[in-house]
Motif scaffolding. Sequence first.
Motif, mmCIF file in Angstrom:
data_model
loop_
_atom_site.group_PDB
_atom_site.id
_atom_site.type_symbol
_atom_site.label_atom_id
_atom_site.label_comp_id
_atom_site.label_asym_id
_atom_site.label_seq_id
_atom_site.Cartn_x
_atom_site.Cartn_y
_atom_site.Cartn_z
ATOM 1 N N THR A 21 -8.577 59.158 -82.208
ATOM 2 C CA THR A 21 -7.319 58.482 -82.524
ATOM 3 C C THR A 21 -6.902 57.545 -81.394
ATOM 4 O O THR A 21 -6.505 56.394 -81.641
ATOM 5 N N GLN A 22 -6.982 58.011 -80.175
ATOM 6 C CA GLN A 22 -6.568 57.191 -79.034
ATOM 7 C C GLN A 22 -7.399 55.918 -78.921
ATOM 8 O O GLN A 22 -6.851 54.824 -78.711
ATOM 9 N N HIS A 23 -8.699 56.033 -79.064
ATOM 10 C CA HIS A 23 -9.552 54.847 -78.941
ATOM 11 C C HIS A 23 -9.401 53.920 -80.138
ATOM 12 O O HIS A 23 -9.537 52.689 -80.003
ATOM 13 N N ALA A 24 -9.133 54.475 -81.311
ATOM 14 C CA ALA A 24 -8.897 53.620 -82.478
ATOM 15 C C ALA A 24 -7.606 52.821 -82.311
ATOM 16 O O ALA A 24 -7.549 51.627 -82.644
ATOM 17 N N VAL A 25 -6.571 53.467 -81.804
ATOM 18 C CA VAL A 25 -5.308 52.760 -81.549
ATOM 19 C C VAL A 25 -5.515 51.655 -80.515
ATOM 20 O O VAL A 25 -5.001 50.536 -80.648
ATOM 21 N N ARG A 26 -6.285 51.964 -79.486
ATOM 22 C CA ARG A 26 -6.543 50.966 -78.447
ATOM 23 C C ARG A 26 -7.318 49.771 -79.012
ATOM 24 O O ARG A 26 -7.027 48.609 -78.688
ATOM 25 N N LEU A 27 -8.304 50.031 -79.851
ATOM 26 C CA LEU A 27 -9.062 48.937 -80.463
ATOM 27 C C LEU A 27 -8.154 48.084 -81.337
ATOM 28 O O LEU A 27 -8.258 46.846 -81.328
ATOM 29 N N HIS A 28 -7.278 48.716 -82.091
ATOM 30 C CA HIS A 28 -6.363 47.963 -82.954
ATOM 31 C C HIS A 28 -5.443 47.077 -82.117
ATOM 32 O O HIS A 28 -5.214 45.904 -82.458
ATOM 33 N N GLN A 29 -4.919 47.595 -81.026
ATOM 34 C CA GLN A 29 -4.021 46.813 -80.180
ATOM 35 C C GLN A 29 -4.746 45.632 -79.540
ATOM 36 O O GLN A 29 -4.226 44.509 -79.512
ATOM 37 N N VAL A 30 -5.945 45.875 -79.033
ATOM 38 C CA VAL A 30 -6.700 44.794 -78.392
ATOM 39 C C VAL A 30 -7.094 43.736 -79.408
ATOM 40 O O VAL A 30 -7.048 42.529 -79.117
ATOM 41 N N ALA A 31 -7.478 44.160 -80.611
ATOM 42 C CA ALA A 31 -7.858 43.195 -81.648
ATOM 43 C C ALA A 31 -6.675 42.323 -82.041
ATOM 44 O O ALA A 31 -6.829 41.112 -82.248
ATOM 45 N N ARG A 32 -5.500 42.922 -82.149
ATOM 46 C CA ARG A 32 -4.318 42.133 -82.495
ATOM 47 C C ARG A 32 -3.978 41.145 -81.373
ATOM 48 O O ARG A 32 -3.609 40.000 -81.645
ATOM 49 N N LEU A 75 -13.635 38.258 -86.889
ATOM 50 C CA LEU A 75 -14.059 39.363 -86.035
ATOM 51 C C LEU A 75 -12.868 40.226 -85.615
ATOM 52 O O LEU A 75 -12.919 41.459 -85.703
ATOM 53 N N THR A 76 -11.785 39.586 -85.162
ATOM 54 C CA THR A 76 -10.620 40.362 -84.745
ATOM 55 C C THR A 76 -9.961 41.044 -85.935
ATOM 56 O O THR A 76 -9.463 42.172 -85.816
ATOM 57 N N ARG A 77 -9.965 40.384 -87.081
ATOM 58 C CA ARG A 77 -9.369 40.995 -88.272
ATOM 59 C C ARG A 77 -10.195 42.199 -88.729
ATOM 60 O O ARG A 77 -9.653 43.238 -89.120
ATOM 61 N N THR A 78 -11.515 42.065 -88.687
ATOM 62 C CA THR A 78 -12.377 43.182 -89.058
ATOM 63 C C THR A 78 -12.242 44.336 -88.074
ATOM 64 O O THR A 78 -12.259 45.509 -88.463
ATOM 65 N N ALA A 79 -12.107 44.012 -86.780
ATOM 66 C CA ALA A 79 -11.930 45.057 -85.773
ATOM 67 C C ALA A 79 -10.643 45.832 -86.010
ATOM 68 O O ALA A 79 -10.612 47.073 -85.913
ATOM 69 N N ALA A 80 -9.572 45.119 -86.333
ATOM 70 C CA ALA A 80 -8.301 45.793 -86.605
ATOM 71 C C ALA A 80 -8.387 46.653 -87.859
ATOM 72 O O ALA A 80 -7.838 47.761 -87.912
ATOM 73 N N THR A 81 -9.090 46.161 -88.869
ATOM 74 C CA THR A 81 -9.245 46.941 -90.100
ATOM 75 C C THR A 81 -10.067 48.198 -89.853
ATOM 76 O O THR A 81 -9.723 49.290 -90.331
ATOM 77 N N SER A 82 -11.169 48.059 -89.120
ATOM 78 C CA SER A 82 -11.990 49.233 -88.804
ATOM 79 C C SER A 82 -11.212 50.243 -87.976
ATOM 80 O O SER A 82 -11.301 51.458 -88.198
ATOM 81 N N ALA A 83 -10.424 49.743 -87.025
ATOM 82 C CA ALA A 83 -9.629 50.650 -86.195
ATOM 83 C C ALA A 83 -8.609 51.403 -87.034
ATOM 84 O O ALA A 83 -8.395 52.608 -86.834
ATOM 85 N N GLY A 84 -7.976 50.713 -87.979
ATOM 86 C CA GLY A 84 -7.013 51.388 -88.840
ATOM 87 C C GLY A 84 -7.657 52.454 -89.703
ATOM 88 O O GLY A 84 -7.095 53.543 -89.899
ATOM 89 N N ALA A 85 -8.845 52.164 -90.219
ATOM 90 C CA ALA A 85 -9.548 53.159 -91.038
ATOM 91 C C ALA A 85 -9.958 54.372 -90.211
ATOM 92 O O ALA A 85 -9.840 55.519 -90.661
#
Length: 387
Positions: A116-127, A284-294
């Motif tokens: 969860t922590q790393h997924a949240v971090r990926l979502h924040q960085v992608a945004r 790429l950033t949109r896909t990263a945010a989507t993957s992080a959310g999933a």
Amino acid sequence: MKPLLRAEQAVLGAVLLDPGQLAALSWLAPAHFYRPVHRALFAAMRKLHAEGHPTLTDAGEVPIEWVTGSVAEASVNVRGLSASYAHTLIAACPRPGHAPVYGRMVLEGAIHRTVTQHAVRLHQVARADSLQGEVDGALHQAAVLADVLASLAHRWGTEPRPLAPAQSRTEAAVPPPAATEKALQDEQILLSVLVNQPAAMNEVVLWLRPGDFAEPGHGQLYRCLGALHHRGEPIDELTVLWEAQRRGLLADGVLTDVQVRGICEGCGVGSAEFLGEQIMRSSLTRTAATSAGAIRALAEDEALAPGRLISHALHALGPLDEVKARWKNATAEPSATTIPASADPPPPARIDAALARSQLRRPTRPDPATQTTHARPAGRAPTRSHS
């Protein structure tokens, strides 16, 4: 109290009652505990045990100094720990011999929490990268998440293999983030350039895909352009509109003829390769945010076993890996040792079929001036041999 916190208390109580259980918990680390006081106490007990602290008396009983010494060592790094809480931990342990089972419960909670922590971090960085027009941060954080998943799989004792989740777990997938106004403008300009400069399709067709467009209608229009380019047919406003109609895009409301004409009648000036790279950045950033959310949604499902969670998370990173591979192809520097060569022309039958779909073919008549005759001269009969 949640089962996870009770499991942490049970592990610590088991070690306080039987320090020999530390040998069976070598794979459990202090960082796997949720509460700071639990992390400090487990680290203190491991330290004392490694330093040879006496854990058994001559009568084979655990000395009181083991409990008080562990509390005192842990109190150096954390506040609020008392001897009375140590007795609470001992009372919370049903059976000290079950410490490895309790430890796996703690590890399971740690895996969910870490993912969860790393997924949240990926979502924040992608945004953040999406707003700044960058991709390096998202690429780095995605690589970190992949490494973390592989490490967790090794610690849990499973193979890090991607596995698609069940349909019930994908229904609550997080929708992709909204595209910026600049990204939508870049898509419109690129489509206009490709319509007005059909040869520019060669600059982007190998790595840009319809799914890279944030607006679904733009992606479908790019698919129409790609189909015309693949068949070798001419590309202009009318052929694009006809292709969109033939694919049912106008009837389904995905596109309107006004939208298609507006894009085709645009300025049509710009670099297709540069605009394509801009769209790839956004994709790429949109896909990263989507993957992080999933992945975050999967990690927050407490009913999902750690092995399944890791496999499903790796599967969720699959679309990002695919976009990342195409991004590298789009931005790769040409090799100095590579000699550019023209692609092999398509077969004549394929060319004829494409031309037949785009224009009428008139039958050709032989030119009398260039026609070669092989008729025999009149008046001379053929000779036959009777030998």
